[in-house]
Design an enzyme around this catalytic site. Structure first.
Site: not given
Length: 486
Positions: A71, A147, A171
């Site tokens: 990420k 997220s 997330s």
């Protein structure tokens, strides 16, 4: 290996091929890159890719040679950009590997790129101005959640079988539910956040992964869990490897069923029915499932206000640090509107208010802890609704200040954040889909502090009883006929 062959395997399965000599890590990296080229233009999940840098020894770990994505936030790979989805941090390059990155390398994972994140991970949809919206492989007009939406979309579309994710308010679980994946948020202190941070968002955020199978997430956590020098605290090590736990019977569990969120919002009928169906499945497997209520320890209004104070105060230090490092202004040219108003609100949070917010964290943790003294597991929907259309999150939030923006986010995912505050593990399991749209529906299971073992045993049982790994979305690398290896 054609793409339909590559996407047939989970991460553990690919590593077994490498260990046997049936395929090399370099060939798998080539397949992943071809998968990326085939589907990423439609979903915008991977924001940067690069050639494989690592060449792990075949069979050295259960994941050696598996293609992987990180990420664009919270993990640093030396020489690669970490931009946190923000124009303010554009061009930021890591000067060293973070602790997690070192463990990813030791795990034998071959990192090939970074995935999209909303700006500073400050949303549960992934629509950053810097890179544009990430789209759901099940319906490209909808969000994959956030997220960790970029990682979720990449795994759901078959680019890699597993990818890095973080979770500070849902997330990992929100994108898992939105894209039909398995996602477990570990216990606070299970995986080191260092060395640049001891805690992220005062312990609300943790590292984890998104995967298509339970054993992949379990094996991943086995390989990255444990403390590093200087960590302020750590969770007690598991008694057995989580990969082994996922194959063991969970026994008869006391499971509470909660279908109404703490903020009182409604749950869509399809999600409600999927949650009840999960309860019936658990009952058929021999578990004791009963409707329940869960004391949060504070009112919902207190919960929102204190979280807003924690989140926005942390956001101020993050934004100010990048502004100073790059000599950039903090305004609408560098920061998105909701983040900018949250930043302004956070600058007004007093030290006393911040300490009061930490007291809220303690009260919630104590209340949730008491609940798990009496129950093994709590069952809820992961989300109260199906994944929404791209752009929906901004409707009704125009001009919102820091508290109102967080309230808006928690309205979208009211079941998840309590377990970040409490520090307890929770997972989203893809047990259902909407009969009308075909969109995935995730079911959340939470357990007491340090009890990932309970969750992995239950997840393994559910996966065997109601398998999901063969369900694939319309945007799927495995349907492309390209020959990945020549």
């Amino acid at each position: 290996m054609k793409l339909h062959e590559y996407t047939r395997y989970d991460a553990v399965g690919l590593a077994e091929l490498v260990a046997r000599g049936d395929v090399t890590a370099a060939e798998l990296a080539c397949a992943a890159q071809e998968a990326m080229a085939a589907v990423n233009p439609r979903i915008n999940a991977v924001v940067e890719s690069w050639p494989a840098e690592d060449a792990p020894s075949p069979g050295s770990t259960p994941l050696a040679g598996v293609p992987f994505l990180i990420k664009d936030l919270a993990v640093a790979m030396k020489g690669k950009r970490v931009e946190l989805g923000s124009r303010l941090a554009a061009g930021n390059v890591a000067t060293a590997d973070s602790f997690l990155m070192r463990r990813l390398r030791r795990a034998g994972l071959v990192t090939l790129g970074r995935t999209a994140s909303p700006e500073f991970a400050y949303s549960t949809t992934t629509e950053p101005v810097l890179h544009g919206p990430t789209r759901n492989p099940w319906d490209v007009t909808r969000t994959p959640g956030g997220s960790s939406g970029g990682s979720a979309a990449a795994v759901a579309a078959g680019i890699t079988p597993i990818a890095h994710a973080t979770d500070a308010a849902g997330s990992i679980r929100v994108p898992a539910a939105s894209t039909g994946l398995f996602g477990l948020k570990p216990t606070r202190g299970r995986v080191s956040m260092g060395p640049d941070a001891d805690e992220v968002f005062n312990g609300l955020a943790v590292h984890g992964a998104l995967s298509r199978t339970v054993r992949d997430s379990a094996t991943f956590l086995d390989l990255v869990q444990g403390p590093e020098s200087g960590d302020p605290y750590f969770a007690a090590p598991p008694r057995r490897p989580y990969a082994e736990e996922s194959t063991r019977a969970p026994g008869r569990l006391r499971i509470g069923l909660l279908t109404a969120p703490w903020n009182g919002r409604g749950v869509e009928p399809a999600v409600h029915e999927a949650t009840l169906a999960a309860a019936r499945l658990l009952d058929s497997l021999g578990h004791r499932v009963e409707p329940t209520s869960v004391d949060l320890g504070v009112s919902w209004e207190e919960f929102v206000l204190a979280n807003a104070r924690l989140w926005t105060a942390n956001l101020v230090t993050l934004i100010d640090g990048f502004a100073e490092a790059f000599g950039r202004p903090v305004n609408e040219t560098t920061v998105e509107p909701e983040t900018l108003t949250s930043y302004a609100w956070g600058r007004r949070v007093s030290s006393a208010e911040f300490v009061q917010a930490l007291d809220m964290r303690n009260r919630v943790a104590r209340a949730i802890g008491v609940y798990f003294d009496r129950h093994d597991v709590l069952l809820t929907p992961t989300l109260p609704e199906l994944p929404v259309a791209i752009g929906t999150y901004h409707h009704g939030a125009e001009g919102a200040d820091g508290r109102r923006w967080l309230e808006h986010l928690l309205h979208r995912s009211p079941f998840t954040a309590a377990f970040n505050v409490a520090g307890t593990p929770a997972m989203s399991v893809p047990l259902a889909s909407d009969p009308v749209t075909g969109m995935p529906i995730g079911i959340q299971f939470a357990a007491g502090y340090g009890r990932e073992d309970v969750l992995f045993r239950l997840a393994g049982q559910l996966e065997r009883a109601a398998p999901w790994a063969q369900r694939t979305p319309p945007v799927w690398a495995g349907t492309h006929a390209g020959d990945a290896l020549t």
